[in-house]
Design a protein around this motif. Structure first.
Motif, mmCIF file in Angstrom:
data_model
loop_
_atom_site.group_PDB
_atom_site.id
_atom_site.type_symbol
_atom_site.label_atom_id
_atom_site.label_comp_id
_atom_site.label_asym_id
_atom_site.label_seq_id
_atom_site.Cartn_x
_atom_site.Cartn_y
_atom_site.Cartn_z
ATOM 1 N N LEU A 221 0.876 -1.069 -0.074
ATOM 2 C CA LEU A 221 0.114 0.040 0.162
ATOM 3 C C LEU A 221 0.708 1.298 -0.177
ATOM 4 O O LEU A 221 0.258 2.348 -0.477
ATOM 5 N N TRP A 222 1.975 1.125 0.276
ATOM 6 C CA TRP A 222 2.948 2.304 0.637
ATOM 7 C C TRP A 222 3.903 2.604 -0.388
ATOM 8 O O TRP A 222 4.379 1.798 -1.083
ATOM 9 N N LEU A 223 4.225 3.891 -0.755
ATOM 10 C CA LEU A 223 5.332 4.393 -1.350
ATOM 11 C C LEU A 223 6.646 3.774 -0.566
ATOM 12 O O LEU A 223 6.542 3.751 0.530
ATOM 13 N N SER A 224 7.577 3.817 -1.368
ATOM 14 C CA SER A 224 8.790 3.161 -0.976
ATOM 15 C C SER A 224 9.436 4.045 0.490
ATOM 16 O O SER A 224 9.709 3.316 1.276
ATOM 17 N N ASP A 225 9.698 5.155 0.201
ATOM 18 C CA ASP A 225 9.759 6.258 1.065
ATOM 19 C C ASP A 225 9.035 6.134 2.391
ATOM 20 O O ASP A 225 9.442 6.244 3.457
ATOM 21 N N TRP B 190 9.846 4.946 6.239
ATOM 22 C CA TRP B 190 9.268 5.858 7.236
ATOM 23 C C TRP B 190 8.681 4.905 8.400
ATOM 24 O O TRP B 190 8.768 5.073 9.607
ATOM 25 N N VAL B 191 7.519 4.147 8.004
ATOM 26 C CA VAL B 191 6.900 3.587 8.855
ATOM 27 C C VAL B 191 7.765 2.565 9.565
ATOM 28 O O VAL B 191 7.496 2.359 10.896
ATOM 29 N N GLN B 192 8.684 1.849 8.818
ATOM 30 C CA GLN B 192 9.322 0.805 9.473
ATOM 31 C C GLN B 192 10.343 1.355 10.515
ATOM 32 O O GLN B 192 10.634 0.966 11.607
ATOM 33 N N ARG B 193 10.947 2.543 9.983
ATOM 34 C CA ARG B 193 12.095 3.329 10.971
ATOM 35 C C ARG B 193 11.439 3.907 12.260
ATOM 36 O O ARG B 193 11.928 3.774 13.209
ATOM 37 N N GLU B 194 10.083 4.479 11.971
ATOM 38 C CA GLU B 194 9.685 5.228 13.347
ATOM 39 C C GLU B 194 8.574 4.489 13.847
ATOM 40 O O GLU B 194 7.891 4.931 14.886
ATOM 41 N N HIS B 195 8.419 3.198 13.455
ATOM 42 C CA HIS B 195 7.423 2.050 14.151
ATOM 43 C C HIS B 195 5.831 2.820 14.246
ATOM 44 O O HIS B 195 5.533 3.232 15.206
ATOM 45 N N ASN C 208 -0.706 25.617 1.287
ATOM 46 C CA ASN C 208 -0.137 25.377 2.399
ATOM 47 C C ASN C 208 0.912 23.997 1.937
ATOM 48 O O ASN C 208 0.527 23.350 0.826
ATOM 49 N N PHE C 209 1.951 23.927 2.617
ATOM 50 C CA PHE C 209 2.939 22.677 2.270
ATOM 51 C C PHE C 209 3.701 22.200 3.313
ATOM 52 O O PHE C 209 4.048 23.054 4.100
ATOM 53 N N PHE C 210 4.064 20.981 3.215
ATOM 54 C CA PHE C 210 4.646 20.294 4.348
ATOM 55 C C PHE C 210 5.552 19.173 3.446
ATOM 56 O O PHE C 210 5.036 18.512 2.650
ATOM 57 N N TYR C 211 6.359 18.828 4.351
ATOM 58 C CA TYR C 211 6.963 17.481 3.934
ATOM 59 C C TYR C 211 6.397 16.136 4.104
ATOM 60 O O TYR C 211 5.364 16.201 5.012
ATOM 61 N N PRO C 212 6.642 15.129 3.238
ATOM 62 C CA PRO C 212 5.806 14.188 3.338
ATOM 63 C C PRO C 212 5.559 13.303 4.742
ATOM 64 O O PRO C 212 4.687 12.652 4.968
ATOM 65 N N HIS C 213 6.551 13.503 5.564
ATOM 66 C CA HIS C 213 6.538 12.702 6.968
ATOM 67 C C HIS C 213 5.823 13.401 7.810
ATOM 68 O O HIS C 213 5.507 12.966 9.030
ATOM 69 N N GLN C 214 5.664 14.654 7.676
ATOM 70 C CA GLN C 214 5.359 15.717 8.743
ATOM 71 C C GLN C 214 3.644 15.600 9.132
ATOM 72 O O GLN C 214 3.113 15.456 8.039
ATOM 73 N N ARG C 215 3.210 15.404 10.306
ATOM 74 C CA ARG C 215 1.764 15.224 10.734
ATOM 75 C C ARG C 215 1.505 15.949 11.795
ATOM 76 O O ARG C 215 0.619 15.652 12.547
#
Length: 419
Positions: free
Chosen positions: A242-246, A250-255, A400-407
């Motif tokens: 389901l996920w883009l590679s990056d 990110w999901v794996q790295r940040e749990h 508005n704009f943010f980096y893809p990992h920001q939430r």
């Protein structure tokens, strides 16, 4: 942040707007201690005290210093502390170290604000037109920081094991779950997008131009917490397909297992908010999700994210000042959908569009023009405003704009699909 040319009204009207904007910022910090206002929870966030001082530095530097004869800076050390990204204004304190600035105190920063406010209001009647436009720009700039201040305080409190509530909130009243998502269909057509009329806009919102949008449908509401819980239960955070590679990295790295601030306690999903920790409201829009999560959910749902132009074309006929937006200091949060598609308020909606310049965009000369253009790489556009956006700040063409990992912002998801 250079604005498009605008009608800013009389000096009296501008003075009233200035006072209202400045007053809201101070209402937002009223519940905070000096320690609350000084601490910095991560590099992406800034202390509340810094937001108060930086927005004041903007008015002092670009209006008073540059346009008022014989004006003397309130404190010669403050420009180094409270500049943000303006390279033309010289050296500045490192962003990630803003929480180390324990002095000046919150009271001293509030005194700085009062001094600059008084000097600016005294000078307003005599300022040239270009300086008055900078005052109007500074008001819009401060509104951006009001939203950041709220979300930065939320992130800070989430790091406290006591999970303190910044503001008390009324007891939640259960509401009915919204029905299935409906779809607003659009044929393939050429549309005009971007700012090109009267009123304020940041430079990145123009020039207005024509673009082709394909035949598509856009959802008539955003994704809810209840729908997101089904995504989690179906293994959405564990399925790399389901996920883009990056995003998967990110999901794996940040749990990552759920939206930010969610936690499962005794089999019940809870969320931390400005009013403390409460049960997740399944009918409310999901929020605090990254672009990676939004894209993965869309894939799981058999849909995609809208482009920013599809979103703007659909939202243009709706009232940008409507919906659940911020009016006063308090515990803001997304609310269950009211009637209509609610394009404005509640959550910023991720689009699939990279934050890049429009055809014909040119960064203007000078320090106030260097903010938007140089960030047009590696980020994605969000549209619509949130529950923490000051009412009246958003518009259909606002980017508005943010980096893809920001939430840590109030970010959510509206789906689209091809026809």
């Amino acid at each position: 942040m250079e604005p498009q040319r605008q009608s800013i009204g009389t000096a009296g009207e501008l003075a009233r707007r200035f006072a209202a904007v400045r007053g809201l910022s101070e209402a937002l910090v009223a519940p905070l201690s000096d320690a609350d206002a000084t601490a910095q929870s991560m590099d992406d966030a800034s202390p509340a005290k810094w937001h108060l001082a930086h927005t004041t530095w903007f008015f002092e530097t670009f209006v008073l210093r540059d346009h008022v004869a014989d004006y003397r800076l309130h404190d010669e050390r403050f420009p180094f502390l409270f500049n943000s990204y303006y390279e033309a204004e010289g050296r500045r304190h490192a962003r990630g170290r803003r929480g180390m600035v324990t002095r000046p105190t919150l009271d001293e920063v509030l005194a700085y604000r009062a001094a600059v406010d008084s000097a600016l209001l005294d000078a307003l009647d005599h300022l040239p037109a270009d300086a008055r436009e900078l005052v109007a720009l500074g008001c819009h700039h401060e509104e951006q920081h009001q939203e950041l201040l709220v979300t930065d305080v939320l992130h800070l409190m989430s790091e406290n094991p006591l999970e303190p509530a910044v503001w008390p909130a009324a007891r939640k009243v259960p509401v009915a779950m919204p029905g299935p998502i409906g779809w607003i269909e659009s044929a393939e057509r050429v549309v005009e997008v971007g700012h090109g009329g009267e009123g304020f806009a940041f430079d990145c919102e123009g020039p207005r131009h024509r673009t082709l949008i394909p035949a598509h449908a856009i959802a008539d509401r955003t994704v809810t917490n209840g729908e997101w819980q089904r995504f989690i239960a179906d293994g959405g955070y564990r399925d790399p397909r389901l996920w883009l590679s990056d995003g998967w990295g990110w999901v794996q790295r940040e749990h990552v297992e759920a939206p930010l601030y969610w936690e499962e306690r005794d089999g019940v999903w809870t969320r931390f908010g400005l009013d403390g920790r409460r049960a997740v409201d399944p009918a409310a829009p999901v929020t605090h999700v990254s672009f990676y999560e939004a894209d993965a959910y869309a894939t799981w749902a058999g849909a995609r994210l809208p482009t920013e132009f599809e979103w703007e074309a659909a939202a243009a006929a709706h009232d940008a000042s409507g919906g659940n937006q911020m009016d006063t200091g308090g515990a803001v949060e997304p609310r269950p959908a009211a009637e209509g598609p609610a394009f404005f308020g509640d959550v910023w909606e991720w689009t699939g569009s990279a934050y890049r310049p429009y055809p014909g965009f040119r960064a203007v000369e000078g320090a106030v023009g260097e903010y938007n253009g140089k960030f047009m790489n590696g980020q994605f556009v969000l549209r619509g405003g949130s529950c923490a956006t000051p009412r009246g700040h958003a518009r259909a063409c606002y980017r508005n704009f943010f980096y893809p990992h920001q939430r840590w912002q109030f970010t959510g998801v509206r789906l689209a699909k091809d026809l």
